[in-house]
Structure formats: C-alpha cells, structure tokens
Design a protein around this motif. Sequence first.
Motif, PDB file in Angstrom:
ATOM      1  N   LEU A 161      59.159  81.715  29.848  1.00 17.56           N
ATOM      2  CA  LEU A 161      59.828  81.160  31.022  1.00 17.56           C
ATOM      3  C   LEU A 161      60.597  79.880  30.699  1.00 17.56           C
ATOM      4  N   CYS A 162      59.904  78.905  30.109  1.00 15.43           N
ATOM      5  CA  CYS A 162      60.523  77.596  29.882  1.00 15.43           C
ATOM      6  C   CYS A 162      60.828  77.315  28.423  1.00 15.43           C
ATOM      7  N   GLY A 163      60.377  78.178  27.521  1.00 16.25           N
ATOM      8  CA  GLY A 163      60.661  77.997  26.107  1.00 16.25           C
ATOM      9  C   GLY A 163      59.787  76.987  25.410  1.00 16.25           C
TER      10      GLY A 163
ATOM     11  N   ASP B  92      49.393  75.976  31.327  1.00 11.44           N
ATOM     12  CA  ASP B  92      49.522  74.907  32.321  1.00 11.44           C
ATOM     13  C   ASP B  92      50.724  75.232  33.197  1.00 11.44           C
ATOM     14  N   THR B  93      50.476  75.822  34.366  1.00 11.85           N
ATOM     15  CA  THR B  93      51.558  76.333  35.201  1.00 11.85           C
ATOM     16  C   THR B  93      52.458  75.234  35.746  1.00 11.85           C
ATOM     17  N   SER B  94      51.876  74.081  36.112  1.00 13.53           N
ATOM     18  CA  SER B  94      52.719  73.013  36.658  1.00 13.53           C
ATOM     19  C   SER B  94      53.610  72.426  35.573  1.00 13.53           C
ATOM     20  N   TYR B  95      53.116  72.337  34.340  1.00 11.27           N
ATOM     21  CA  TYR B  95      53.929  71.864  33.222  1.00 11.27           C
ATOM     22  C   TYR B  95      55.127  72.775  33.027  1.00 11.27           C
TER      23      TYR B  95
ATOM     24  N   LEU C 130      61.058  73.832  33.984  1.00 10.76           N
ATOM     25  CA  LEU C 130      62.113  74.661  34.566  1.00 10.76           C
ATOM     26  C   LEU C 130      62.920  73.882  35.595  1.00 10.76           C
ATOM     27  N   ASN C 131      62.219  73.141  36.451  1.00 10.23           N
ATOM     28  CA  ASN C 131      62.903  72.397  37.512  1.00 10.23           C
ATOM     29  C   ASN C 131      63.719  71.221  36.987  1.00 10.23           C
TER      30      ASN C 131
END
Length: 288
Positions: free
Chosen positions: A242-244, A267-270, A275-276
């Motif tokens: 997702l975020c690399g 760590d989903t929030s990380y 991404l954001n």
Amino acid sequence: MMTATHFAFFDEGSKKEIRRATLKAVAIPGYQVPFASREMPIARGWGTGGLQLTLSLIGTQDTLKVIDQGADESVNAVSIKKLVQETTGVDLTEQTEAATLIQSRHRIPEVTLTEDQILVLQVPTPEPLRKVEAREYVTKRLHAEDEYSGAWLMLFEQIMKYGKTATGADHPVFVNHCYVMAPSPIPRFDNPKMHQSEALILLGAGREKKIYAIPPYTDVVSLAFEDYPFTVESFAGQHCHLCGAEDVFLDELIDEATGETYYQCNDTSYCMERLNSGERQEVVHNHG
C-alpha cells in the motif's frame, strides 16, 4: 461522559493503589510488582492489566491511542477505547505522534516514541521463568539470586532443536543489567525499541496481578549467546504493497483471487499516515 461511574471508572482509592505499585515498578526497572488487580467489565486475558494502568494514569488533558496487534480498529482496541472515552471524555486518536498515552497489545508502534508519551503494554504472562518453574515463590527466589540458567536453557534447547532461537514473540530481555523480564508478546522485531526508549513503558498483567516497567533511557538487551546473536524478523527485499514502507514489521498476506503472496504494514495507522502524507513510494501493484 458517563455520570454513573467515577472518572476513569475506578474510585480514587483504587487508582492510588495502582499508582503506588506503578511508582515502585518504575523505581525498580524490570521488577514485577504485585498489585490488587480489580474486577473489570472485560474478561481477564483481554487486557485488564493494561487497562487498569491506563485508567489509573489518564487525565482530562490526555489523548489516547489503543492498538491491538498493530490495528486501531480491532474489537479489543475499539472496546477498550470506548470504555476509557465514555468514563473520561478524553480525546482519541489513531496518530501515534498525537497520543500522550498509548495502550497496546502485542506491538510497539513503528513511530519512535518521545519522552512526552507513555506506552502501556498488555501482558498475559509476566514471569519469564514460568515455562521452567511453575512455583511463584521459587521464581521470586531465582530473580533475587540472579539465577537465570532456566531462561538460558530454554534458548539453548531451541538452538539444539531448530538451529536457532525460535522465540516468535516475548523473547526475554535483561533490563538495567539486573532483571530478566518478559517484554509481553511483542515480536522480536520490537525488542530493540525498548532499549533506551525516551517514553516510559509500563506493562500490566491483570490476571497475574503484576505491574512492571521500563523507565526512559534504560538499557534493555535481548538474551542471546555470543555465537548465536539475537536477530529480529527479516523482511529484506519486501515492502508494503500500500505505502511502500520498508524496514517495518510486515504482515504476510495471500491474495485470495490469485494466490500470490504480498506484504502490508502491520501498524495500520503508520501505513495510513504515510499514504495521507504523500510518502507513498513506487510499488508494484500486482503484489509481485
């Protein structure tokens, strides 16, 4: 805020008793301090020790984050957040940097914690010698005598059987060159984060009625033999699809449609923050 209960659920006497045990734990890093574990509106084994620490420490100006194995949205994390928020009215957040108090089950956040934060870890089994000695009065004596051959023997047997230490989580650590401590069932990947941490780390076991702590800037060294050094889980060559992100703890997943294996930040929030914020790196979209 609920009006039928005390602030943060507990009466002031209960909070004071838990705080006294916490202060003793901070004063003696790694030492398991007995405390009168209270009955909670969640089942023992679901984080009552960590929750009691959180409820005894939280104040109106705090911002709370709760994670369960890296996720902010699990049933355990959501239920704990709901109880604390409804009995205190404190702000909730999923951003690690914004939290002053973080309660976690089985993970330490990827973002480096600061001296303005407290990390509370939920612990099922606080005694690192329990697998070799079932009697509590004996393990207390072993700690007092600095007799940790049982812990070393556990690691030695793993090496003889598997060719390496096979502690997938809860790998024992030396704290402040004194006590061997169970770091809670965090992966080996997270053990080094405890060493010289700026944040205060508190560990609570409600069922076992123990509180222990790692004060800021304390030496924490994972047990290991010189010829079999301590190693963490390796994700070399892998990245979050997702975020690399690299150099973080990754979950190995399988695409049900294609059967291909891919990786995602535990760590989903990380992951979402990356991404954001536009930090997303160039990644392969087919999970390859």
